[in-house]
Design an enzyme around this catalytic site. Structure first.
Site, PDB file in Angstrom:
ATOM      1  N   ASP A  53      39.507  43.030  47.784  1.00 32.65           N
ATOM      2  CA  ASP A  53      39.477  42.851  48.794  1.00 32.65           C
ATOM      3  C   ASP A  53      40.337  44.305  49.604  1.00 32.65           C
ATOM      4  O   ASP A  53      39.883  44.887  48.574  1.00 32.65           O
ATOM      5  CB  ASP A  53      40.873  42.118  48.500  1.00 32.65           C
ATOM      6  CG  ASP A  53      42.110  41.478  49.861  1.00 32.65           C
ATOM      7  OD1 ASP A  53      41.762  41.536  50.957  1.00 32.65           O
ATOM      8  OD2 ASP A  53      43.156  42.712  50.447  1.00 32.65           O
ATOM      9  N   GLU A 107      27.698  46.229  31.319  1.00 31.76           N
ATOM     10  CA  GLU A 107      28.471  45.697  30.156  1.00 31.76           C
ATOM     11  C   GLU A 107      28.367  44.568  29.409  1.00 31.76           C
ATOM     12  O   GLU A 107      28.425  44.267  28.392  1.00 31.76           O
ATOM     13  CB  GLU A 107      29.972  46.299  29.733  1.00 31.76           C
ATOM     14  CG  GLU A 107      30.235  47.305  29.963  1.00 31.76           C
ATOM     15  CD  GLU A 107      31.994  47.913  29.769  1.00 31.76           C
ATOM     16  OE1 GLU A 107      32.578  46.803  29.576  1.00 31.76           O
ATOM     17  OE2 GLU A 107      32.399  48.765  30.128  1.00 31.76           O
TER      18      GLU A 107
HETATM   19  C1  NOJ Z   1      41.919  41.048  53.539  1.00 32.32           C
HETATM   20  C2  NOJ Z   1      41.946  39.373  53.083  1.00 32.32           C
HETATM   21  O1  NOJ Z   1      41.183  38.524  53.233  1.00 32.32           O
HETATM   22  C3  NOJ Z   1      43.312  39.072  54.168  1.00 32.32           C
HETATM   23  O2  NOJ Z   1      43.546  36.977  53.969  1.00 32.32           O
HETATM   24  C4  NOJ Z   1      44.326  39.787  53.551  1.00 32.32           C
HETATM   25  O3  NOJ Z   1      45.116  39.311  54.176  1.00 32.32           O
HETATM   26  C5  NOJ Z   1      44.078  41.158  53.609  1.00 32.32           C
HETATM   27  N1  NOJ Z   1      43.605  41.600  52.715  1.00 32.32           N
HETATM   28  C6  NOJ Z   1      45.312  41.423  52.972  1.00 32.32           C
HETATM   29  O4  NOJ Z   1      44.828  41.457  51.458  1.00 32.32           O
END
Ligand code: NOJ
Length: 578
Positions: free
Chosen positions: A225, A286
């Site tokens: 993310d 790993e």
């Molecule tokens: C990207 C994620 O896909 C989204 O849903 C989220 O709100 C933001 N990052 C923050 O984590």
């Protein structure tokens, strides 16, 4: 029939690879958004036992892998992208044992499983953040986050002018134990998602350990993310540019390398992030088998994005430039070419995607008057998409995407042709982006509505109780899986046929040669022995003679002489016959 020699009209863009490469190079990966996929407990919120019970559907559909959005312990301030414990399952979704069972069942069905890792920020309920608040200014506990003194008299102004991607300031001021205003902390997203300081060695070692925790359980990879956000420019300098989840700059004219899908500024795409991914690459190495890291990085131009997938870093990066490109054949051709140029330069596959849990589904986007424009959600009172046209174009776009070499990501429900819920009551919305923008952005709830499995059951079979955490539009009966399964030409059967053909013909590891001469509004290419013709123009175009139809997004048309025409907003897959 004789084979037509179209070689003089071909331009090589991307050379075919070996079908024997690592699994992720050509995989079709299906995104499960756990709270909206399938509910087993009856509380109206999807869960891991619900996923397990429905994995057969994904095996039958013919995908290679599943990516699960977060199911970790979380107060759900951002639907689980605010993690309080990276090593446990939230009771809402089940238990670690439920996860293990789901993973085992998936593997038995031949499906790989990728989990989501959220390293840019934690939840405000994470023990580290709670300890940081309690420990006060200057403490080692605060050093794991980005706490700063405010500016102005008595520090009443935020430390810099950064805005949250969900709207409003990116800083929140703390209150000291004695009740006086204290330091501020940075949160690129909601105030309940404090950003970690990735210069801190404990942050780095903790996440390597979290990777190992899930690798030890047997996962096949991680979707990372905000992969472009973890390292910020030194000194956190002011920045006056625009920040948004999906960039928001719909007015950007796509060029060779830019489509308007890039986040910019001193909080994104800093050189330092690459060290993190090199270290993570070593952690994955790993473990036996081909484990993969996929970057959620809204970075442009594509040459910058490709730096995340150099051979010693991550393995894939979502191609948001493709997702963000409008329904315009020349622009799409440009972005496809630029994608191969950038990823081929580093030996990585491209990773196509049209929908996910953060954007309006492509069946709705493509039904807007400006097809493909990317509103931040659609609500009552907004322009409503033309549902039939949106679905037709979505099927056209999906067959175009699945014909392209590389890996492809599907978002749950797109195999049903599902649109967004575009008239959701505002008082049912849950996305923090809706609240932080005062409703100016409708937010992402419309693409997160629970899936319809059965046309006749309450809640369309999502939950045994009939309860769904967001309401499903009544018209969704016709989209339900059981209304489409076994029905020739349904969206579901079209996806299934496409995935089967893609696998049998080796399209994922194939090459791409443009076929010219069919007009500017037509995207036509040859991948191995399959000809893909997507007609984005307003009138039908002839399918090259000598090509036999394998699959069509809608019924083809025929000219007076009986020859095949590709209708407007349709894609046909064909093969030359002797
Ligand atoms: C990207 C994620 O896909 C989204 O849903 C989220 O709100 C933001 N990052 C923050 O984590």
């Amino acid at each position: 029939m004789t084979t037509i020699d179209t070689r003089p009209l071909r331009t090589l863009v991307h050379t075919a690879g070996s079908p024997e490469g690592e699994w992720w190079r050509d995989a079709v990966i299906y995104q499960v958004y756990p709270r909206s996929f399938a509910d087993a407990s009856g509380d109206g919120i999807g869960d891991l036992p619900g996923v397990t019970a429905r994995l057969d559907h994904l095996a039958e559909l013919g995908v290679d892998a599943v990516w699960l959005s977060p199911f970790y312990r979380s107060p759900q301030a951002d639907a689980g992208y605010d993690v309080a414990d990276y090593r446990d399952v939230d009771p809402l979704f089940g238990t670690l044992a439920d996860f293990d069972e789901m993973l085992e069942r998936a593997h038995r069905l031949g499906l790989r499983v990728i989990v989501d890792l959220v390293p840019n920020h934690t939840s405000d309920e994470h023990v580290w953040f709670q300890a940081a608040l309690a420990a006060g200014a200057g403490s080692p506990e605060r050093a794991r986050y980005l706490f700063r003194e405010g500016r102005g008299v008595d520090g009443t102004e935020p430390p810099n002018n950064w805005q949250s991607i969900f709207g409003g300031p990116a800083w929140t001021r703390t209150t000291d134990p004695d009740g006086t205003p204290g330091e501020w902390y940075l949160h690129l997203f909601d105030s309940r998602q404090p950003d970690l300081d990735w210069e801190h060695p404990e942050v780095r070692s903790e996440f390597e350990d979290v990777l190992r925790f899930w690798l030890d359980r047997g996962v096949d990879g991680f979707r990372i993310d905000v992969a472009h956000g973890m390292v910020k420019a030194p000194g956190l300098p002011d920045w006056d540019g625009h920040v948004s989840m999906i960039d928001g700059s719909d007015d950007v004219e796509p060029t060779d390398t830019v489509s308007g899908s890039g986040n910019q500024g001193p909080m994104f795409d800093q050189e330092g992030v690459h060290d993190i991914y090199r270290a993570w690459n070593r952690v994955l190495a790993e473990y036996p088998g081909d484990r993969a890291l996929v970057a959620e990085a809204w970075v442009e131009p594509l040459s910058r994005l490709s730096r995340y997938v150099r051979s010693d870093e991550m393995h894939q990066a979502f191609n948001f430039a493709f997702l963000a490109t409008h329904w315009h054949a020349p622009a799409l051709r440009t972005v496809v070419e630029a994608s191969y140029r950038a990823s081929d330069a580093v030996g990585a596959p491209t990773t196509w995607v049209l929908s996910n849990h953060d954007v309006v589904r492509h069946a709705s986007r493509l039904g807007l008057a400006e097809p493909g424009s990317r509103p931040n959600g659609i609500g009552r009172g907004d322009e409503q998409p033309d549902e039939a046209l949106g679905l037709q174009r979505a099927r056209c776009a999906s067959l175009l995407m699945l014909g392209l070499p590389g890996s492809a990501y599907l978002y749950q429900g797109e195999e049903l042709g599902l649109p967004d819920h575009t008239s959701l009551d505002d008082d049912l919305r849950q996305d923090p982006a809706f609240f932080r923008t005062g409703g100016a952005e409708r937010g992402r709830d419309g693409c997160r509505v629970p899936l319809p499995w059965s046309a006749t059951e309450d809640g369309f079979g999502f939950s045994p109780s009939g309860v769904t955490w967001l309401p499903q539009p009544e018209e969704w009966a016709s989209y339900a899986l059981d209304a489409q399964r076994g029905v020739p030409g349904s969206t579901y059967e079209t996806y299934r046929a496409a995935l089967q053909l893609r696998r049998e013909s080796g399209l994922g590891s194939g090459g791409l040669e443009w076929l010219r001469g069919l007009g500017d509004d037509v995207i036509a290419f040859v991948n191995r022995d399959v000809l893909v013709v997507a007609n984005l123009g307003t009138g039908p175009v002839p399918l090259p003679a000598g090509a036999e139809i394998l699959l069509a997004s809608i019924d083809p048309a025929f000219a007076d002489d009986g020859s095949v025409l590709v209708p407007s907003d349709a894609t046909i897959w064909a093969r030359y016959t002797d």
